[in-house]
Design a protein around this motif. Structure first.
Motif, PDB file in Angstrom:
ATOM      1  N   VAL A   1       8.173  27.238  -6.817  1.00  0.00           N
ATOM      2  CA  VAL A   1       8.402  25.816  -6.529  1.00  0.00           C
ATOM      3  C   VAL A   1       9.912  25.604  -6.420  1.00  0.00           C
ATOM      4  CG1 VAL A   1       8.304  23.502  -7.546  1.00  0.00           C
ATOM      5  CG2 VAL A   1       6.305  25.008  -7.653  1.00  0.00           C
ATOM      6  N   GLY A   2      10.329  24.866  -5.399  1.00  0.00           N
ATOM      7  CA  GLY A   2      11.756  24.632  -5.210  1.00  0.00           C
ATOM      8  C   GLY A   2      12.308  23.603  -6.186  1.00  0.00           C
ATOM      9  N   PHE A   3      13.466  23.878  -6.779  1.00  0.00           N
ATOM     10  CA  PHE A   3      14.167  22.886  -7.587  1.00  0.00           C
ATOM     11  C   PHE A   3      15.618  23.304  -7.705  1.00  0.00           C
ATOM     12  CE2 PHE A   3      12.270  25.817 -10.715  1.00  0.00           C
ATOM     13  CZ  PHE A   3      13.409  26.239 -11.383  1.00  0.00           C
TER      14      PHE A   3
ATOM     15  N   GLY B   1      20.627  23.366 -11.411  1.00  0.00           N
ATOM     16  CA  GLY B   1      21.651  22.540 -12.043  1.00  0.00           C
ATOM     17  C   GLY B   1      21.141  21.175 -12.493  1.00  0.00           C
ATOM     18  N   ALA B   2      19.883  20.864 -12.165  1.00  0.00           N
ATOM     19  CA  ALA B   2      19.320  19.556 -12.543  1.00  0.00           C
ATOM     20  C   ALA B   2      18.316  19.672 -13.678  1.00  0.00           C
ATOM     21  CB  ALA B   2      18.655  18.909 -11.326  1.00  0.00           C
ATOM     22  N   LEU B   3      18.084  20.900 -14.190  1.00  0.00           N
ATOM     23  CA  LEU B   3      17.058  21.113 -15.218  1.00  0.00           C
ATOM     24  C   LEU B   3      17.460  20.544 -16.568  1.00  0.00           C
ATOM     25  CD1 LEU B   3      16.169  24.896 -14.685  1.00  0.00           C
ATOM     26  CD2 LEU B   3      14.826  22.926 -13.952  1.00  0.00           C
ATOM     27  N   SER B   4      16.509  19.921 -17.241  1.00  0.00           N
ATOM     28  CA  SER B   4      16.702  19.580 -18.655  1.00  0.00           C
ATOM     29  C   SER B   4      15.489  20.055 -19.435  1.00  0.00           C
ATOM     30  CB  SER B   4      16.888  18.069 -18.833  1.00  0.00           C
ATOM     31  OG  SER B   4      18.076  17.659 -18.183  1.00  0.00           O
ATOM     32  N   LEU B   5      15.736  20.524 -20.669  1.00  0.00           N
ATOM     33  CA  LEU B   5      14.663  21.107 -21.465  1.00  0.00           C
ATOM     34  C   LEU B   5      14.731  20.591 -22.899  1.00  0.00           C
ATOM     35  CD1 LEU B   5      12.419  23.429 -21.665  1.00  0.00           C
ATOM     36  CD2 LEU B   5      14.274  24.834 -22.578  1.00  0.00           C
TER      37      LEU B   5
ATOM     38  N   ALA C   1      10.997  31.679 -16.266  1.00  0.00           N
ATOM     39  CA  ALA C   1       9.611  31.587 -15.792  1.00  0.00           C
ATOM     40  C   ALA C   1       9.467  30.438 -14.801  1.00  0.00           C
ATOM     41  CB  ALA C   1       8.661  31.403 -16.972  1.00  0.00           C
ATOM     42  N   ALA C   2      10.110  29.309 -15.089  1.00  0.00           N
ATOM     43  CA  ALA C   2      10.083  28.184 -14.139  1.00  0.00           C
ATOM     44  C   ALA C   2      10.652  28.637 -12.795  1.00  0.00           C
ATOM     45  CB  ALA C   2      10.883  27.007 -14.687  1.00  0.00           C
TER      46      ALA C   2
ATOM     47  N   ALA D   1       9.043  16.827 -10.873  1.00  0.00           N
ATOM     48  CA  ALA D   1       8.712  17.677  -9.726  1.00  0.00           C
ATOM     49  C   ALA D   1       8.411  16.794  -8.515  1.00  0.00           C
ATOM     50  CB  ALA D   1       7.507  18.556 -10.057  1.00  0.00           C
ATOM     51  N   ALA D   2       8.364  17.429  -7.338  1.00  0.00           N
ATOM     52  CA  ALA D   2       8.073  16.669  -6.115  1.00  0.00           C
ATOM     53  C   ALA D   2       6.706  16.004  -6.233  1.00  0.00           C
ATOM     54  CB  ALA D   2       8.129  17.600  -4.901  1.00  0.00           C
TER      55      ALA D   2
END
Lengths: 408, 408
Positions: free
Chosen positions: B335-337, B340-344, B329-330, B293-294
């Protein structure tokens, strides 16, 4: 005990400029047990306005339909249930493009006039082949009317179809609005519903449609809560075929639209309330009014904190007049008020008067109110003139059962 | 299945400067079935720091104890369970004043040195007579030690007592911290716990205690969530008797306090995690880490949105690796994100890689992780260096059962 579903309108007439078809593609699990695909064909020159989820994670159909809104024209709507086509990456966008391109081709429309929406499980590839193979047959079967079957085809965990309709006048012409919605969980404001589609034969410019839709949603779809979760797929579209022949209305503030605006609000409120009535596991339908706030926005903030509180919602489930939890939830809403000025009513029963348990209050009377399937709660903050009404439901064992193992 | 409670420390030694007594007053329902009153007497010159709920609706003992903190000194703590003494108006404040005045008188302290805390049902008058009549006997029975019995006396829906302890050095002297907490529902950050009391024999000025407490709470009590509800009674107090003889430390940044600060954080984290383990109806203990996160604050905001989502929590209850709900939920955390960059990851299993289902993912492996009673979830937003870890539990049928009819 369960909340009564609202009556399904007896007979919804065909609406000039719209033809519908449904199909069973076995989208969720391959089994063709129910209709899960809806195609609506619209007359040329149909205008459109829309609203979408504000979730950062947006399904491919949301991204695509939002882009296409810029043109302001619609010729078709393709909706599937059983699969959200969300978090499906580039393949998901290709699936949305491919299915909508075929639909556009088959009804003779431009691709940007075709709108798409999906609802169901997140992260599973959309079964494009199954959908595509049904589409030619659907186009052949397009027909006027068939609203209830259409409303059933877009359901997921819904237990009943959700339809509402109003007739009104624009100038001398009679026009009609027919709306359908689906949604029972993952419901919270800022586009509470998962999917809602509104159709009218009125002739209204798309910019004005947009303004009318925004106004209608504020006191309806954005004033309900089931579980506080927000979907990746929320989509609301309003289509106007113009076939009523009322003469194009260009401005949302044109006095000829006064009746139409009211009717649109009524349809939206009825549909939004139907979602709450069908809230996953809901056994209570609660109308919650907060007054005495500095402004309407503050009143709504307090009302939504109460509506979303798991402890308030479980107390509702247990028919427990646990008014302390209502005040506690109001207290953490982030809105300033004087706790010594609070008054609370359960139904007609005054429970708290200026910060203290009312002398006249008897637990048995509070319990009687809470035992009903329809409950009105009013909280007065003792401050300004701000007021807000929201609708919510209780949190029950059935909510857990429905959601603990939704996918299997 | 249930989460294992943390081990109760085998033997917690007496702590110089503190004597304890408990009593059974029948506070909740008149039946003296369990201890429900705790009195702690402290040595003269004991310093104190505290934190309280930010709820607008605050119980009388919260208002009173907050006022008394200004003096920075403590001689006694009186805690009752079974009744929150909240939304009880002027009578509630009189009850808090009266009981604490008697306690102060009996142990020979000034009234402003006596702290009070209550937990239990909201809106019911505190049975002052029952409490007052037990107090002289309690003062007679004050004794060193007895931590576990004390921790049991402050429980409400808790299923096990929550204690933690650490020994450390300040300069050449050995000091100890012993903490107890209670809480299982109505738990969310900004004073997550309902009640927590920490005791140390260290000699530290009250202003420094306050700084140390704030720092320790950020990554412990303010990093947990059970149900997202916030209490009217949250109270956290840290008492330092000074009897270890380490020589008064005036500044929280004094290097002699480095070990103490670590130990305090460890005690707080252990107690906070114990609350989650005992979360009402909880069958899973979840460690949720958000990275990329930022900033840390943004990471925590996303983590708390996931931790509070009813749909995530019910999926956890059903051992369903429904990762789509985690991403959804995220997405509404505010919060900005870049989706396409998410990993879980679920445990060690990579589920989503840069916004798409990982090629290597198999549902059976995700399901195996979710079936365990202790689950680690990691979400990387693919952005900056901000990171945050929070602890939460699932939402089960038992939560509904416990809360649908708590008062009867």
């Amino acid at each position: 005990m369960a909340v009564s579903p609202p009556p399904i309108p007896d007979f919804l007439p065909p609406l000039a400029g719209f033809r519908l078809a449904v199909a069973s593609c076995g989208i969720k699990n391959g089994r063709r047990e129910r209709d899960d695909l809806l195609l609506v064909e619209m007359a040329p020159e149909t205008t459109v306005a829309g609203l979408f989820t504000r979730n950062r994670v947006q399904a491919a159909p949301v991204v695509l339909s939002r882009q296409r809104l810029a043109w302001g024209r619609a010729r078709g709507l393709l909706v599937n249930s059983g699969n959200a086509n969300a978090v499906t990456g580039e393949a998901g966008m290709r699936a949305a493009l491919e299915t909508s391109a075929l639909a556009a081709h088959l009804i003779g429309a431009d691709e940007h006039e075709l709108f798409v929406a999906s609802t169901g499980v997140i992260g599973t590839p959309l079964p494009v082949e199954q959908i595509v193979s049904e589409m030619p047959g659907m186009v052949d079967s397009l027909a006027a009317g068939g609203w209830e079957r259409a409303a059933r085809a877009i359901m997921t965990t819904d237990t009943f179809p959700k339809l509402a309709s109003r007739e009104c006048r624009i100038g001398a012409e009679s026009v009609r609005i027919i709306g359908m919605t689906k949604g029972a969980g993952m419901i919270r404001p800022d586009m509470a519903t998962m999917l809602a589609f509104l159709f009218t034969d009125a002739d209204i410019a798309s910019a004005s449609l947009r303004t009318l839709l925004n106004r209608a949603v504020a006191g309806s779809f954005n004033a309900i809560s089931v579980d506080g979760d927000q979907s990746t797929n929320d989509t609301m579209l309003l289509f106007a075929s113009g076939r009523a022949g009322n003469g194009r209305v260009e401005s949302a503030d044109d006095p000829r639209l006064a009746e139409f605006a009211q009717a649109l609000h009524a349809v939206c409120r009825e549909l939004a309330q139907a979602i709450v009535r069908d809230g996953e596991g809901a056994s209570k339908f609660v109308t919650l009014t907060v007054s005495g706030a500095a402004g309407d926005a503050e009143a709504k903030q307090v009302a939504m904190a109460i509506a979303n509180s798991p402890l308030v919602k479980t107390a509702l489930a247990g028919s427990d007049p646990n008014w302390g939890r209502i005040l506690a939830a109001a207290g953490y809403a982030g809105v300033g008020f004087d706790p010594g000025a609070l008054s609370l009513w359960l139904g007609e029963v005054l429970v708290v008067e200026r910060g203290q348990l009312a002398n006249t209050y008897e637990e048995a009377r509070g319990a009687a109110v809470m035992a009903a399937a329809e409950i009105a709660i009013r909280l007065d903050l003792g401050g300004g003139a701000g007021t807000s009404t929201v609708w919510t439901c209780d949190l029950t064992h059935d909510y857990i059962t429905i959601n603990a193992d939704y996918r299997t």
